[in-house]
Design a protein around this motif. Sequence first.
Motif, PDB file in Angstrom:
ATOM      1  N   ALA A  90     -28.758 131.071  -5.823  1.00 21.00           N
ATOM      2  CA  ALA A  90     -27.621 130.193  -6.106  1.00 21.00           C
ATOM      3  C   ALA A  90     -27.463 130.084  -7.620  1.00 21.00           C
ATOM      4  N   TYR A 126     -24.861 132.697  -3.997  1.00 22.87           N
ATOM      5  CA  TYR A 126     -23.997 131.543  -3.750  1.00 22.87           C
ATOM      6  C   TYR A 126     -23.473 130.980  -5.072  1.00 22.87           C
ATOM      7  N   TRP A 165     -20.524 128.332  -1.928  1.00 23.42           N
ATOM      8  CA  TRP A 165     -21.429 127.253  -1.524  1.00 23.42           C
ATOM      9  C   TRP A 165     -20.589 126.086  -1.016  1.00 23.42           C
ATOM     10  N   VAL A 219     -24.906 122.488  -5.020  1.00 24.75           N
ATOM     11  CA  VAL A 219     -25.556 123.786  -5.069  1.00 24.75           C
ATOM     12  C   VAL A 219     -26.932 123.632  -5.731  1.00 24.75           C
TER      13      VAL A 219
END
Length: 213
Positions: A87, A147, A198, A206
């Motif tokens: 992420a 993400y 996300w 996130v």
Amino acid sequence: MSGKKQKYYVVWQGHETGIFDTWAECKALVEGYPGPVYKSFASREEAETAYAEGPELHIRPKCASRRKAEAERQDAALLPIVGDAWAVDAACSGNPGPMEYRCVDLKDGKEVFHFGPVHGTNNIGEFLAIVHALALLQKMGEKRTIYSDSRNAMLWVKGRRCKTKLELNAKTKPLYDIIERAERWLNTHPIECPILKWQTDQWGEVPADFGRK
């Protein structure tokens, strides 16, 4: 000679992700996987575009009804989070101002990389974070889902151009040099990892968030 047309299969979530040439390959990767996400496409080009854009734009049909569209949006938010994923996120004090971005591994929560601060904007940071992750994974010879909570950054990556309106001057020149390198990388390398939105409303902030809100 068979008249059956070649199909290409995109697997966004399965035992392995990627683009595959046969249903047999695809089936083996989605059977027994909790919440698999996959779809077939008529051409390799369509499959590559869909793989890079993520499943939200491709696994559900377009609809005219606002109610149905909202239901589909909620369904998309309920997609399971890919475990073997990174992420990314950015933070900026002012806009423009001191900007930094980072990447976190979802498996263990550890920071993969951190860059900044440099003078810039949040959107630029979000864009560069995705490209940094793509380039690092390519260098490592790995494929993971990435993400991001920035739809703008995802669109910029898809278009392979950072569409910022930040003024180019002596203060922003170092960042513009980095943007140029990022755009050059995007235009000379295939995007081999899925980049997914996300779902903040469903999953919370996130994991790469800097916690400054």
